[in-house]
Scaffold this motif. Structure first.
Motif, PDB file in Angstrom:
ATOM      1  N   MET A  30      14.853 -10.852 -13.694  1.00 57.04           N
ATOM      2  CA  MET A  30      14.398  -9.660 -12.981  1.00 57.04           C
ATOM      3  C   MET A  30      12.872  -9.637 -12.881  1.00 57.04           C
ATOM      4  O   MET A  30      12.316  -9.256 -11.851  1.00 57.04           O
ATOM      5  N   LEU A  31      12.219 -10.059 -13.959  1.00 54.61           N
ATOM      6  CA  LEU A  31      10.759 -10.121 -13.929  1.00 54.61           C
ATOM      7  C   LEU A  31      10.280 -11.153 -12.917  1.00 54.61           C
ATOM      8  O   LEU A  31       9.287 -10.932 -12.206  1.00 54.61           O
ATOM      9  N   ARG A  32      10.988 -12.279 -12.831  1.00 53.80           N
ATOM     10  CA  ARG A  32      10.622 -13.308 -11.852  1.00 53.80           C
ATOM     11  C   ARG A  32      10.802 -12.794 -10.428  1.00 53.80           C
ATOM     12  O   ARG A  32       9.955 -13.030  -9.557  1.00 53.80           O
ATOM     13  N   VAL A  33      11.894 -12.086 -10.184  1.00 51.70           N
ATOM     14  CA  VAL A  33      12.125 -11.516  -8.856  1.00 51.70           C
ATOM     15  C   VAL A  33      11.036 -10.514  -8.510  1.00 51.70           C
ATOM     16  O   VAL A  33      10.488 -10.512  -7.399  1.00 51.70           O
ATOM     17  N   ASP A  34      10.698  -9.663  -9.465  1.00 54.34           N
ATOM     18  CA  ASP A  34       9.644  -8.676  -9.231  1.00 54.34           C
ATOM     19  C   ASP A  34       8.306  -9.355  -8.953  1.00 54.34           C
ATOM     20  O   ASP A  34       7.551  -8.940  -8.067  1.00 54.34           O
ATOM     21  N   THR A  35       8.018 -10.422  -9.698  1.00 53.80           N
ATOM     22  CA  THR A  35       6.760 -11.150  -9.502  1.00 53.80           C
ATOM     23  C   THR A  35       6.731 -11.833  -8.139  1.00 53.80           C
ATOM     24  O   THR A  35       5.709 -11.822  -7.445  1.00 53.80           O
ATOM     25  N   ASN A  36       7.857 -12.431  -7.743  1.00 54.71           N
ATOM     26  CA  ASN A  36       7.918 -13.078  -6.434  1.00 54.71           C
ATOM     27  C   ASN A  36       7.718 -12.080  -5.308  1.00 54.71           C
ATOM     28  O   ASN A  36       7.030 -12.358  -4.319  1.00 54.71           O
ATOM     29  N   THR A  38       6.116  -9.208  -5.535  1.00 52.78           N
ATOM     30  CA  THR A  38       4.724  -8.759  -5.570  1.00 52.78           C
ATOM     31  C   THR A  38       3.799  -9.777  -4.928  1.00 52.78           C
ATOM     32  O   THR A  38       2.837  -9.420  -4.224  1.00 52.78           O
ATOM     33  N   ASN A  39       4.074 -11.070  -5.160  1.00 53.40           N
ATOM     34  CA  ASN A  39       3.239 -12.121  -4.569  1.00 53.40           C
ATOM     35  C   ASN A  39       3.477 -12.272  -3.071  1.00 53.40           C
ATOM     36  O   ASN A  39       2.540 -12.505  -2.301  1.00 53.40           O
ATOM     37  N   ASN A  40       4.742 -12.140  -2.652  1.00 47.38           N
ATOM     38  CA  ASN A  40       5.068 -12.340  -1.243  1.00 47.38           C
ATOM     39  C   ASN A  40       4.819 -11.105  -0.384  1.00 47.38           C
ATOM     40  O   ASN A  40       4.543 -11.220   0.807  1.00 47.38           O
ATOM     41  N   TYR A  41       4.933  -9.914  -1.014  1.00 43.53           N
ATOM     42  CA  TYR A  41       4.750  -8.662  -0.277  1.00 43.53           C
ATOM     43  C   TYR A  41       3.745  -7.779  -1.022  1.00 43.53           C
ATOM     44  O   TYR A  41       4.104  -6.752  -1.597  1.00 43.53           O
ATOM     45  N   PRO A  42       2.492  -8.180  -1.084  1.00 40.58           N
ATOM     46  CA  PRO A  42       1.505  -7.417  -1.845  1.00 40.58           C
ATOM     47  C   PRO A  42       1.207  -6.043  -1.265  1.00 40.58           C
ATOM     48  O   PRO A  42       0.636  -5.194  -1.950  1.00 40.58           O
ATOM     49  N   SER A  71       4.397  -1.883 -19.098  1.00 42.96           N
ATOM     50  CA  SER A  71       3.726  -2.831 -18.214  1.00 42.96           C
ATOM     51  C   SER A  71       4.395  -4.194 -18.338  1.00 42.96           C
ATOM     52  O   SER A  71       5.207  -4.438 -19.230  1.00 42.96           O
ATOM     53  N   LYS A  72       4.028  -5.086 -17.444  1.00 46.60           N
ATOM     54  CA  LYS A  72       4.618  -6.420 -17.495  1.00 46.60           C
ATOM     55  C   LYS A  72       4.250  -7.150 -18.785  1.00 46.60           C
ATOM     56  O   LYS A  72       5.081  -7.850 -19.375  1.00 46.60           O
ATOM     57  N   ASN A 175       3.712 -19.581 -13.191  1.00 44.27           N
ATOM     58  CA  ASN A 175       3.076 -20.245 -12.046  1.00 44.27           C
ATOM     59  C   ASN A 175       2.706 -19.268 -10.931  1.00 44.27           C
ATOM     60  O   ASN A 175       2.058 -19.661  -9.969  1.00 44.27           O
ATOM     61  N   ARG A 176       3.115 -18.019 -11.077  1.00 45.52           N
ATOM     62  CA  ARG A 176       2.803 -17.003 -10.071  1.00 45.52           C
ATOM     63  C   ARG A 176       1.487 -16.305 -10.393  1.00 45.52           C
ATOM     64  O   ARG A 176       0.941 -16.438 -11.496  1.00 45.52           O
TER      65      ARG A 176
END
Length: 236
Positions: A30-36, A38-42, A71-72, A175-176
């Motif tokens: 879930m954290l990876r999805v959230d990070t992706n 955030t990176n793809n749709y800032p 927080s993360k 890596n994000r």
């Protein structure tokens, strides 16, 4: 009977540890999805509800760090502590069941090999009138031995394999683009996993994984062939 109870006890405890690791991996996913996202749709606001409404991560239930007000970085620290406790549980399980596991697995392998050898060389025995019934009984014992051996080995291997996924997930998340605090916690998490390997062993003599099953089959076949050759030479 006592042996089967101990094996079942180990199986249940190992499965509980597997479930704990699986929950950690679900949270990391879930954290990876959230990070992706955030990176793809800032331009989107960092809101789990917003993501669900947009059907971007509708396959996940965001009940983790966002709704708990964490927080993360705090969320990764929380998972790191959970993982460390799980590693300690595995170490305790190895300390408690290490000797018993070694004896159980060696006994099961030995009994399987000797039963097979007896069935292949019992033609000279005249005490068995019904060959079919005796074969069913003998191979029933062989099936019981091999099933117990495989179940113990597979549950340990599955748990270890699930723990390996944690390292892959952390590497992917790290890596994000993340804030420095989260990056530091992820690096600490990665170092913790690298320095504390999670695996089940029998007194450190051998590791419980699928390679143990193939090694046991190879060793049993080799010794069985050698014993049959000795038996045939003695008859001559």
């Amino acid at each position: 009977m006592d042996t089967c109870c101990l094996e079942m006890h180990f199986f249940i405890l190992c499965y509980i540890i597997y479930q704990k690791i699986q929950l950690i991996n679900v949270d990391l996913t879930m954290l990876r999805v959230d990070t992706n996202i955030t990176n793809n749709y800032p331009f989107l606001l960092p809101s789990g509800d917003r993501y669900v409404k947009l059907n971007i991560v509708n396959s996940f239930n965001y009940s983790g760090f966002k709704f708990n007000g964490m927080s993360k970085a705090c969320f990764v620290r929380y998972l790191r502590i959970k993982y460390q406790l799980t590693v300690e549980a595995v170490k305790n399980l190895n300390d408690v069941f290490g000797i018993q596991l070694g004896l159980f697995l060696c006994t099961l392998w030995l009994m399987t090999s000797l039963t097979m050898y007896y069935d292949l060389t019992r033609g000279e025995h005249s005490s068995y009138d019904n060959i079919t019934i005796s074969k069913i009984i003998l191979y029933g014992w062989v099936l019981q031995y091999t099933t117990r051996f495989i179940l113990i080995t597979l549950i340990a291997h599955t748990t270890t394999k699930e723990a390996c996924k944690t390292k892959v997930l952390i590497t992917d998340i790290n890596n994000r683009f993340l804030d420095p605090g989260t990056k530091e916690e992820l690096q600490l998490f990665f170092n913790q996993i690298s320095s504390n390997s999670m695996e089940f062993t029998a007194c450190d003599f051998f590791t419980l994984n699928t390679h143990l099953i193939t090694s046991a089959i190879a060793a049993g076949t080799t010794y069985l062939v050698i014993l049959l050759q000795f038996n045939s030479s003695n008859k001559q």
